[in-house]
Design an enzyme around this catalytic site. Structure first.
Site, PDB file in Angstrom:
ATOM      1  N   TYR A   8      28.812 -26.148  -0.998  1.00  0.00           N
ATOM      2  CA  TYR A   8      29.259 -25.774  -2.350  1.00  0.00           C
ATOM      3  C   TYR A   8      29.341 -24.258  -2.507  1.00  0.00           C
ATOM      4  O   TYR A   8      29.550 -23.765  -3.608  1.00  0.00           O
ATOM      5  CB  TYR A   8      28.301 -26.327  -3.415  1.00  0.00           C
ATOM      6  CG  TYR A   8      28.327 -27.835  -3.545  1.00  0.00           C
ATOM      7  CD1 TYR A   8      27.910 -28.639  -2.483  1.00  0.00           C
ATOM      8  CD2 TYR A   8      28.727 -28.442  -4.717  1.00  0.00           C
ATOM      9  CE1 TYR A   8      27.917 -30.022  -2.601  1.00  0.00           C
ATOM     10  CE2 TYR A   8      28.735 -29.832  -4.840  1.00  0.00           C
ATOM     11  CZ  TYR A   8      28.324 -30.608  -3.779  1.00  0.00           C
ATOM     12  OH  TYR A   8      28.327 -31.977  -3.898  1.00  0.00           O
TER      13      TYR A   8
ATOM     14  N   LYS B 169      20.975 -32.930   8.880  1.00  0.00           N
ATOM     15  CA  LYS B 169      21.824 -33.445   9.963  1.00  0.00           C
ATOM     16  C   LYS B 169      21.764 -32.447  11.114  1.00  0.00           C
ATOM     17  O   LYS B 169      22.788 -32.026  11.661  1.00  0.00           O
ATOM     18  CB  LYS B 169      23.262 -33.638   9.446  1.00  0.00           C
ATOM     19  CG  LYS B 169      24.181 -34.390  10.379  1.00  0.00           C
ATOM     20  CD  LYS B 169      23.935 -35.886  10.423  1.00  0.00           C
ATOM     21  CE  LYS B 169      24.794 -36.551  11.465  1.00  0.00           C
ATOM     22  NZ  LYS B 169      24.550 -37.994  11.598  1.00  0.00           N
TER      23      LYS B 169
ATOM     24  N   ASP C 279      23.158 -34.106  -3.433  1.00  0.00           N
ATOM     25  CA  ASP C 279      24.041 -34.679  -4.443  1.00  0.00           C
ATOM     26  C   ASP C 279      24.234 -36.173  -4.177  1.00  0.00           C
ATOM     27  O   ASP C 279      24.076 -37.024  -5.065  1.00  0.00           O
ATOM     28  CB  ASP C 279      25.384 -33.936  -4.393  1.00  0.00           C
ATOM     29  CG  ASP C 279      26.290 -34.260  -5.567  1.00  0.00           C
ATOM     30  OD1 ASP C 279      25.832 -34.915  -6.520  1.00  0.00           O
ATOM     31  OD2 ASP C 279      27.462 -33.849  -5.521  1.00  0.00           O
TER      32      ASP C 279
END
Ligand code: NAI
Ligand code: MG
Length: 343
Positions: free
Chosen positions: A125, A173, A230
């Site tokens: 973001y 990840k 999110d």
């Protein structure tokens, strides 16, 4: 003395759930002086006005606290989300989203009590996006910094410590995104060493999703980068009754903006049927932040009672009441609880 708070009703279902939330706050008897600003992103842009006028962040800087409804973001084009802009301009780096079961709801599990801590200012973001017209190649860069990682993980541990929570799980990840997610995990492990009394582990994000769907009771606090946080928070909202009941808050070192996890729900906007519980629970978080602990506890108690009885709920959670009918019912319960506690 009245609490001076910036009020941003937002658009879509925002004004409806905000009116309902104000009704319930009024029932607490706590005095608020609202500095109300309408932000209606898309129509503002059509009228060639800025989607986020400067007086909004200025108002929040002045009052330090805001209660905010959702704001629609154009998909795949147009301006950067007003929500993301606000979080970045005010450096609201910690998005805290508790997912806590309510009695009486028909959900896959009972007694879920987990909190998602989402990094709120960087990651995918960060707004670092390019598009090469000729080659038709798009890049979105996931910027992760040591400072950004350290402060969100530390915020999560401090919150856990202060609120008697026992465990933090970091979702990442780092097996694939070795640099960005790898840095987040490495910094997370370092921060965890400073909190020996709180258990720490990590999960790869895809496994984290499966774990949450199958064994949600095994998790307590979950911290992650912006996009994963999110997604995880909507997933966790689904475990406790959906977006209509899930609160959130954005914290920085100086300011706090309280807003539900959900968006502007254009599919039901204007019908007076949205569930205001999510924003009401965000307002409960705001009451705690303002040290109005008794009022916060009373609204929570009233919510639990009204949900357990189940006869005044909105359609998303199986009832047939309107937004305001639910709010009036809840407000009456708050008033009754307060009257008996002072009697
Ligand atoms: P959404 O959260 O608005 O809606 C998803 C689904 O949940 C819809 O079916 C909706 O009807 C339902 N829902 C959401 N809140 C509800 C409530 N209080 N009561 C009953 N049902 C509720 O997500 P969607 O559709 O992906 O996004 C719509 C718009 O909202 C987009 O423009 C998006 O960018 C924006 N958005 C804004 C946020 C914010 O202001 N913080 C957060 C998330 C999305
Ligand atoms: Mg979201």
């Amino acid at each position: 003395m009245a609490h001076r708070v910036t009020l941003l009703p937002g658009d879509g279902i925002g004004p409806e759930v905000t009116a309902a939330t104000l009704r319930v706050l009024e029932a607490t008897g706590i005095d608020f002086e609202w500095d109300r600003h309408e932000i209606i992103g898309i129509s503002a842009v059509e009228d060639q006005r800025p989607e986020l006028p400067d007086d909004v962040p200025e108002s929040i800087r002045e009052h330090k606290v805001a209660l905010k409804g959702p704001i629609t973001t154009p998909v795949g084009e147009g301006f950067t989300s007003v929500n993301v802009q606000l979080r970045q301009r005010l450096d609201l780096y910690a998005n805290v989203r508790p997912c806590v079961s309510l009695p009486g709801l028909d959900t896959p599990y009972e007694d879920i009590n987990l909190i998602i801590f989402r990094e709120n200012t960087e990651g995918l973001y960060a707004g670092i996006e390019t598009y090469d017209e000729r080659l038709e190649i798009a890049d979105s860069i996931a910027r992760i910094t040591r400072r950004g990682s350290e402060r969100i993980v530390d915020f999560c541990f401090r919150y856990a410590e202060k609120n008697g929570r026992n465990a933090v799980t970091l979702a990442h990840k780092a097996n694939i995104l070795k640099k960005s997610s790898g840095l987040f995990l490495q910094v997370g492990r370092e921060v965890a060493e400073r909190y020996p009394d709180i258990a720490f582990n990590d999960r790869i994000i895809d496994n984290m999703c499966m774990q949450l769907v199958m064994y949600p009771q095994e998790y307590d606090c979950i911290v992650s980068t912006n996009l994963f946080g999110d997604i995880l928070s909507d997933l966790a909202a689904g475990l406790v009754g959906g977006l209509g009941v899930t609160a959130g808050a954005n914290f920085g070192d100086d300011y706090a903006v309280f807003e539900a996890v959900h968006g502007s729900a254009p599919d039901i906007a204007g019908q007076g049927i949205a569930n205001p519980t999510a924003l009401i629970r965000s307002a409960v978080m705001m009451l705690r932040h303002l040290d109005e602990v008794e009022a916060a506890n009373t609204v929570n108690q009233a919510l639990r009672e009204v949900y357990a009885e189940g006869d005044a709920l909105t359609a998303d959670v199986g009832g047939s009441s309107s937004t305001m009918e639910f709010a009036e019912h809840l407000a009456a319960r708050v008033e009754k609880l307060l009257a008996t506690s002072t009697a």
